[in-house]
Motif scaffolding. Structure first.
Motif, mmCIF file in Angstrom:
data_model
loop_
_atom_site.group_PDB
_atom_site.id
_atom_site.type_symbol
_atom_site.label_atom_id
_atom_site.label_comp_id
_atom_site.label_asym_id
_atom_site.label_seq_id
_atom_site.Cartn_x
_atom_site.Cartn_y
_atom_site.Cartn_z
ATOM 1 N N CYS A 45 0.995 -1.209 -0.111
ATOM 2 C CA CYS A 45 0.009 -0.030 0.055
ATOM 3 C C CYS A 45 1.019 1.144 -0.114
ATOM 4 C CB CYS A 45 -0.936 0.169 1.173
ATOM 5 S SG CYS A 45 -2.067 -1.187 1.101
ATOM 6 N N ALA A 46 1.915 1.226 0.850
ATOM 7 C CA ALA A 46 2.630 2.604 1.060
ATOM 8 C C ALA A 46 3.452 2.818 -0.523
ATOM 9 C CB ALA A 46 3.852 2.305 2.004
ATOM 10 N N GLY A 47 3.958 1.852 -1.284
ATOM 11 C CA GLY A 47 4.597 2.215 -2.273
ATOM 12 C C GLY A 47 3.829 2.237 -3.618
ATOM 13 N N ASN A 48 2.299 1.888 -3.655
ATOM 14 C CA ASN A 48 1.499 1.897 -4.547
ATOM 15 C C ASN A 48 1.285 3.288 -5.505
ATOM 16 O OD1 ASN A 48 0.065 -0.209 -5.968
ATOM 17 N ND2 ASN A 48 -1.671 0.889 -5.615
ATOM 18 N N VAL A 49 1.655 4.332 -4.880
ATOM 19 C CA VAL A 49 1.559 5.759 -5.568
ATOM 20 C C VAL A 49 2.660 5.840 -6.470
ATOM 21 C CG1 VAL A 49 2.725 6.843 -3.804
ATOM 22 C CG2 VAL A 49 1.126 8.015 -5.220
ATOM 23 N N VAL A 50 4.053 5.245 -6.148
ATOM 24 C CA VAL A 50 5.271 5.282 -7.145
ATOM 25 C C VAL A 50 4.714 4.159 -8.175
ATOM 26 C CG1 VAL A 50 7.550 4.641 -7.260
ATOM 27 C CG2 VAL A 50 6.708 5.845 -5.119
ATOM 28 N N VAL A 51 4.170 3.171 -8.069
ATOM 29 C CA VAL A 51 3.844 2.275 -8.963
ATOM 30 C C VAL A 51 2.912 3.025 -9.923
ATOM 31 C CG1 VAL A 51 2.645 0.011 -9.486
ATOM 32 C CG2 VAL A 51 4.080 0.227 -7.519
ATOM 33 N N PHE A 52 1.899 3.631 -9.434
ATOM 34 C CA PHE A 52 0.887 4.371 -10.326
ATOM 35 C C PHE A 52 1.582 5.193 -11.187
ATOM 36 C CE2 PHE A 52 -1.871 8.169 -10.734
ATOM 37 C CZ PHE A 52 -2.766 7.532 -11.555
ATOM 38 N N ILE A 96 9.243 14.300 8.988
ATOM 39 C CA ILE A 96 8.676 12.986 8.400
ATOM 40 C C ILE A 96 7.256 12.984 8.098
ATOM 41 C CG2 ILE A 96 8.405 10.642 8.914
ATOM 42 C CD1 ILE A 96 11.059 10.546 10.720
ATOM 43 N N ALA A 97 6.611 13.889 9.042
ATOM 44 C CA ALA A 97 5.150 13.748 8.892
ATOM 45 C C ALA A 97 4.710 14.335 7.527
ATOM 46 C CB ALA A 97 4.428 14.347 10.031
ATOM 47 N N ALA A 98 5.566 15.592 7.287
ATOM 48 C CA ALA A 98 5.281 16.437 6.251
ATOM 49 C C ALA A 98 5.460 15.456 5.043
ATOM 50 C CB ALA A 98 5.843 17.704 6.196
ATOM 51 N N ALA A 99 6.609 14.825 4.924
ATOM 52 C CA ALA A 99 6.916 13.904 3.839
ATOM 53 C C ALA A 99 6.006 13.127 3.263
ATOM 54 C CB ALA A 99 8.396 13.467 4.234
ATOM 55 N N VAL A 105 1.731 13.057 -2.758
ATOM 56 C CA VAL A 105 0.887 13.997 -3.677
ATOM 57 C C VAL A 105 1.704 14.266 -4.848
ATOM 58 C CG1 VAL A 105 -0.098 16.191 -3.698
ATOM 59 C CG2 VAL A 105 -0.407 14.932 -1.707
ATOM 60 N N ALA A 106 3.059 14.388 -4.457
ATOM 61 C CA ALA A 106 4.077 14.757 -5.750
ATOM 62 C C ALA A 106 3.937 13.820 -6.770
ATOM 63 C CB ALA A 106 5.346 15.108 -4.880
ATOM 64 N N PHE A 107 3.910 12.330 -6.250
ATOM 65 C CA PHE A 107 3.908 11.390 -7.326
ATOM 66 C C PHE A 107 2.608 11.134 -8.146
ATOM 67 C CE2 PHE A 107 7.420 9.450 -4.735
ATOM 68 C CZ PHE A 107 8.401 9.356 -5.986
#
Length: 329
Positions: A45-52, A96-99, A105-107
């Motif tokens: 789940c955590a890395g799925n936005v990069v996959v997208f 860390i919270a901001a990142a 969102v950036a991805f």
């Protein structure tokens, strides 16, 4: 997709995106077990936005190939998302919270940019429709998620809303999967084909209407006689107006009649042929390569060198020397 895709990035990234959406749906279940069995799902789940993001690059850019750096971005996002499991208080560490809030969102924004980039010159109709769906789905989902976060706060979202969000993401992934599977015969997963003369039409799929040979002939005349490819800033709209055709019909003519998947790729094929002829001409042996590139329609030397090397396997200087026209480079 893995079976039909033949190892191509768009196939395995599409499959990974679908798996990630399924994992998110499971992680969104109310009071789901926090056991070790669910830890891999949290990582997915955590890395799925990069996959997208990578999927949009592979789907809409035929030349894209993943590199280890892309995997490093995925790993970095996963590690940051798992900081709480390492005993780090995320709330007390605002960087860390901001990142964790801004990097995904950036991805997503990068994926949107990739979806929009090259839309006008895309000649594959199924891929153009997929671009529209991805853009609409991302914008709508992001707007709804932002509205919920602002109205009730990210920490007070009811479980039912989490489930609805998971269902929406799963639906998006399912539509993408179905489009890729259905598009197999249409050439969506096919490697870009080599261009053919107008008399030897290469089609990605049996067209709904045959490509008019007269249109192909007129298009070839504009390119070979009038050399419109040399015109600075030439767009598919300009060429369609010159032919008196709607843009969608011209896209079909170039794609189904000549086998090209991208308008710039089509223009560059003529520009590179022009440059090869000039470089092999002994009477132009003293003409600088930059001049030849600009005359052929390229805007600068760097993209010309890259395109020429990809097309011939040689640099322009090497090609000129082998052709017997060695001179000024």
């Amino acid at each position: 997709m893995l079976r039909q895709g033949g190892g191509r990035p768009v196939a395995w990234l599409g499959a990974a995106l679908s798996i990630g959406a399924a994992a998110y749906a499971l992680c969104s279940m109310p009071d789901h077990p926090r056991s070790l069995w669910f830890a891999p799902l949290g990582v997915i789940c955590a890395g799925n936005v990069v996959v997208f993001w990578l999927f949009t690059r592979a789907a809409f850019d035929d030349s894209f190939r993943p590199t280890p750096w892309h995997g490093a971005w995925w790993l970095l996002l996963v590690v940051c998302s798992q900081t709480a499991s390492f005993g780090i208080d995320v709330a007390a560490n605002w960087p860390i919270a901001a990142a964790l809030r801004l990097v995904p969102v950036a991805f997503v924004l990068l994926a949107v940019v990739q979806t929009v980039t090259g839309w006008r010159g895309d000649l594959v109709e199924r891929r153009r429709r997929l671009r529209l769906f991805v853009l609409a789905a991302v914008v709508l989902h992001t707007a709804v998620s932002a509205t919920i976060d602002i109205s009730i706060g990210p920490d007070h979202v009811p479980p039912a809303v989490h489930l609805l969000n998971a269902a929406a993401l799963s639906l998006i992934a399912a539509v993408i999967a179905v489009v890729l599977l259905q598009a197999d015969l249409a050439g969506f997963l096919a490697e870009p084909v080599q261009p053919a003369p107008a008399t030897e039409a290469i089609r990605e799929e049996p067209p709904a209407e045959p490509v008019d040979p007269a249109m192909l002939g007129e298009l070839e005349r504009l390119m070979s006689v009038e050399r419109l490819y040399r015109r600075e800033g030439l767009t598919i709209g300009d060429l369609a107006a010159k032919l008196g055709l709607p843009e969608h019909r011209l896209r079909r003519v170039i794609n189904r009649g000549l086998g090209f998947r991208n308008f710039n790729e089509y223009l560059n094929s003529h520009r590179l042929a022009d440059a090869r002829q000039a470089l092999a001409d002994p009477t132009q042996r003293d003409v600088p390569i930059l001049t030849i590139a600009l005359d052929a329609g390229f805007q600068s030397l760097s993209p010309f060198n890259r395109a020429f090397k990809a097309d011939t396997g040689m640099t322009p200087t090497e090609f000129r020397r082998q052709a017997g026209g060695a001179g000024c480079g």
